[in-house]
Design an enzyme around this catalytic site. Sequence first.
Site, PDB file in Angstrom:
ATOM      1  N   GLY A  23       0.825  -1.191   0.000  1.00 29.65           N
ATOM      2  CA  GLY A  23       0.000   0.000   0.000  1.00 29.65           C
ATOM      3  C   GLY A  23       0.863   1.246   0.000  1.00 29.65           C
ATOM      4  O   GLY A  23       2.090   1.156  -0.114  1.00 29.65           O
ATOM      5  N   PHE A  26       1.615   5.614   5.018  1.00 33.12           N
ATOM      6  CA  PHE A  26       0.568   5.848   6.027  1.00 33.12           C
ATOM      7  C   PHE A  26      -0.640   4.922   5.869  1.00 33.12           C
ATOM      8  O   PHE A  26      -1.738   5.241   6.293  1.00 33.12           O
ATOM      9  CB  PHE A  26       0.078   7.308   5.992  1.00 33.12           C
ATOM     10  N   THR A  30       3.196  -1.684   8.062  1.00 31.38           N
ATOM     11  CA  THR A  30       4.070  -2.234   9.102  1.00 31.38           C
ATOM     12  C   THR A  30       3.252  -2.700  10.306  1.00 31.38           C
ATOM     13  O   THR A  30       3.532  -3.752  10.883  1.00 31.38           O
ATOM     14  CB  THR A  30       5.117  -1.178   9.529  1.00 31.38           C
ATOM     15  N   ASP A  95      10.235  -6.036   6.241  1.00 28.29           N
ATOM     16  CA  ASP A  95       9.618  -4.707   6.204  1.00 28.29           C
ATOM     17  C   ASP A  95      10.351  -3.832   5.192  1.00 28.29           C
ATOM     18  O   ASP A  95      11.522  -4.055   4.909  1.00 28.29           O
ATOM     19  CB  ASP A  95       9.674  -4.069   7.600  1.00 28.29           C
ATOM     20  N   GLU A  96       9.666  -2.850   4.636  1.00 30.34           N
ATOM     21  CA  GLU A  96      10.245  -1.943   3.632  1.00 30.34           C
ATOM     22  C   GLU A  96      10.850  -2.737   2.465  1.00 30.34           C
ATOM     23  O   GLU A  96      11.935  -2.431   1.964  1.00 30.34           O
ATOM     24  CB  GLU A  96      11.319  -1.042   4.268  1.00 30.34           C
ATOM     25  N   GLN A  98      10.331  -2.839  -0.565  1.00 33.86           N
ATOM     26  CA  GLN A  98      10.562  -2.148  -1.843  1.00 33.86           C
ATOM     27  C   GLN A  98      12.017  -1.725  -2.018  1.00 33.86           C
ATOM     28  O   GLN A  98      12.474  -1.526  -3.132  1.00 33.86           O
ATOM     29  CB  GLN A  98       9.630  -0.934  -1.975  1.00 33.86           C
ATOM     30  N   CYS A 152      -7.025   9.702   2.013  1.00 31.00           N
ATOM     31  CA  CYS A 152      -6.603  10.872   1.228  1.00 31.00           C
ATOM     32  C   CYS A 152      -6.705  12.130   2.094  1.00 31.00           C
ATOM     33  O   CYS A 152      -7.762  12.410   2.654  1.00 31.00           O
ATOM     34  CB  CYS A 152      -7.482  11.016  -0.013  1.00 31.00           C
ATOM     35  N   CYS A 187      -7.113  13.069  -6.544  1.00 30.82           N
ATOM     36  CA  CYS A 187      -6.356  14.157  -5.908  1.00 30.82           C
ATOM     37  C   CYS A 187      -4.877  14.063  -6.262  1.00 30.82           C
ATOM     38  O   CYS A 187      -4.194  15.086  -6.364  1.00 30.82           O
ATOM     39  CB  CYS A 187      -6.565  14.124  -4.396  1.00 30.82           C
TER      40      CYS A 187
END
Length: 199
Positions: A23, A26, A30, A95-96, A98, A152, A187
């Site tokens: 995702g 925020f 995690t 985690d993380e 990417q 958003c 947005c």
Amino acid sequence: MVLFSEDHIQETRRRGRIEVICGSMFSGKTEELIRRLKRAKFARQRVEIFKPAIDVRYSEADVVSHDSNTISSTPIDSSASILLFTSEIDVVGIDEAQFFDSSLIEVCNQLANNGIRVIIAGLDMDFKGNPFGPMPGLCAIADEVSKVHAICVKCGQLASFSHRTVKNDKQVLLGETTEYEPLCRECYLRALEEDKEKG
Ligand SMILES: [Zn+2]
């Protein structure tokens, strides 16, 4: 799909599988990773979290929580190192994801084939809206993918995009969550237009 939800897994049985939680910034990736790992830990499974060594936001070794249920976290430079640490582990959290190299895909397959449950959290898109690092490949090989959403900040709809609020073209901009805002598609597109006008 409720039928294949991870909630239906028998925590006591050692069974290899790959779960991806992806995702925007925020979106609680995690937190969801930690929830699953903590639950496995309550079931007396041996749990370990790996994160890329470049993630400087957390300097402590144990990032997860400060209670007695802390899950130890190992920073590593390359995804292949994960294999060196997992001989005694039932559940591997990453985690993380990417930020890892593309070998992570093969590493995760190998872990799952060896009976390890692998739970991966990561950003699915970079700030330009492009698939991020090994994440698309990880989603492809996963037994289960959970896409989580932020809200958003402009309109309150579900947000899938991480808009960078400072001018910088590098894909990896670490440590500064204040430099991003979660936006919905509409947005996000509008914000990109506004960025272009500002130059
Ligand atoms: Zn919006």
